[in-house]
Design an enzyme around this catalytic site. Structure first.
Site, PDB file in Angstrom:
ATOM      1  N   ARG A 175       0.583  68.413  11.824  1.00  0.00           N
ATOM      2  CA  ARG A 175       1.780  69.005  11.670  1.00  0.00           C
ATOM      3  C   ARG A 175       2.165  69.653  10.431  1.00  0.00           C
ATOM      4  O   ARG A 175       2.347  70.972  10.311  1.00  0.00           O
ATOM      5  CB  ARG A 175       2.911  67.845  11.858  1.00  0.00           C
ATOM      6  CG  ARG A 175       3.283  67.325  13.160  1.00  0.00           C
ATOM      7  CD  ARG A 175       4.166  66.279  12.904  1.00  0.00           C
ATOM      8  NE  ARG A 175       5.517  66.942  12.954  1.00  0.00           N
ATOM      9  CZ  ARG A 175       6.896  66.244  12.714  1.00  0.00           C
ATOM     10  NH1 ARG A 175       6.876  64.852  12.792  1.00  0.00           N
ATOM     11  NH2 ARG A 175       8.064  67.115  12.727  1.00  0.00           N
ATOM     12  N   CYS A 233       9.497  64.902   4.706  1.00  0.00           N
ATOM     13  CA  CYS A 233       8.681  64.804   6.072  1.00  0.00           C
ATOM     14  C   CYS A 233       9.538  65.649   7.171  1.00  0.00           C
ATOM     15  O   CYS A 233       9.830  66.852   6.738  1.00  0.00           O
ATOM     16  CB  CYS A 233       8.988  63.309   6.519  1.00  0.00           C
ATOM     17  SG  CYS A 233      10.314  62.756   6.830  1.00  0.00           S
TER      18      CYS A 233
END
Length: 276
Positions: A175, A233
């Site tokens: 990611r 995050c």
């Protein structure tokens, strides 16, 4: 106060005249709601806290899991029995991802006596400790949320820190590199951020690595107690887990609460892909 507590120490503390308040914050991003796991079995006396409803405000431009208002958080914690003078112990299934969000949010809003059960529900069950399916009648608590007790970042602060300090990206490496993005509409990372997947903070049993190993891990990324450190995050949940690991390692750090989901809400913000 050390942020973690083990099963044996918690079991002993629960026999005290004023035992800890237990909060079950099991949460499954892509599966059944945590309340279902709670109803199948939980630590005796534990109240359930819903991460999406109690530990976050409505999703939007501030992110998928922005902080709740002080008023909403006060009400949620009082329903769960939280009082200012009582130790709170949070737990989830095993790796403390969700429990860390509760730990950080309570401390941000001014509750200093909060710990996370290392290894979570799995460690409790594996140790042969009792569980129950009965939901307790929880006396209302008296906690009042007062925000701003921990360092936090907005998008501008995160961008600055990525240049002048160390900004850790706690998401999985693929990611971070922008190869996949299963949740948010834009893939990639904040330019200058360093990848530190939060799963690297725990072992296969879900317990945190020893402090010396965590210190070594973060030092290799430039994150030491001599640096200005921040973490983000996808939506601010696993970043809280990274903050907890950094705390165990003795490294202060600020949380970018809105995280990637807030960053990409502004199309003017740059996006990086690849390793750097």
């Amino acid at each position: 106060m050390h942020p973690l507590i083990n099963v044996q120490t918690l079991a002993q503390a629960l026999t005290d005249e004023r035992p800890p308040i237990l909060l079950d914050v099991r949460w499954h991003l892509a599966g059944p709601r945590g309340i279902e796991a709670y109803r199948r079995g939980h630590l005796p006396g534990a109240a359930f806290v819903d991460l999406d409803e109690d530990l976050a405000g409505p999703p939007g431009v501030l992110g998928r899991h922005p902080l709740p208002t002080a008023e909403a958080f006060t009400a949620a914690m009082r329903r769960a029995g939280v009082s200012a003078d009582r130790l709170v112990v949070a737990y989830d299934d095993a790796d403390s991802t969700a429990a860390a969000r509760l730990w950080w949010t309570l401390r941000y809003f001014g509750h200093d006596r909060v710990r996370v059960l290392d290894g979570g529900y799995r460690a409790w069950v594996d140790a042969g400790r009792p569980v129950t399916t009965g939901e307790p009648e929880v006396p209302p608590g008296d906690f009042t949320a007062r925000p701003g007790r921990l360092p936090a970042l907005d998008a501008d602060g995160a961008a600055t820190l990525a240049k002048s300090g160390v900004l850790l990206d706690a998401r999985a490496a693929e990611r971070y590199r922008g190869e996949v993005e299963p949740v948010d509409p834009v893939a990639g990372h904040i330019p200058g951020a360093v990848n530190a997947p939060t799963l690297g903070n725990v072992g296969v049993d879900g317990r945190f690595l020893p402090p010396e190993l965590l210190r070594e891990r973060f030092a290799e990324l430039g994150a030491t107690d001599a640096a200005d450190v921040g973490v983000y995050c996808g939506s601010g949940v696993t970043a809280a887990h990274e903050i907890l690991a950094l705390t165990v390692a003795g490294v202060p750090a600020a949380l970018y609460i809105g995280s990637w989901s807030n960053w990409i809400a502004d199309p003017a913000h740059p996006v990086a892909v690849g390793e750097f």
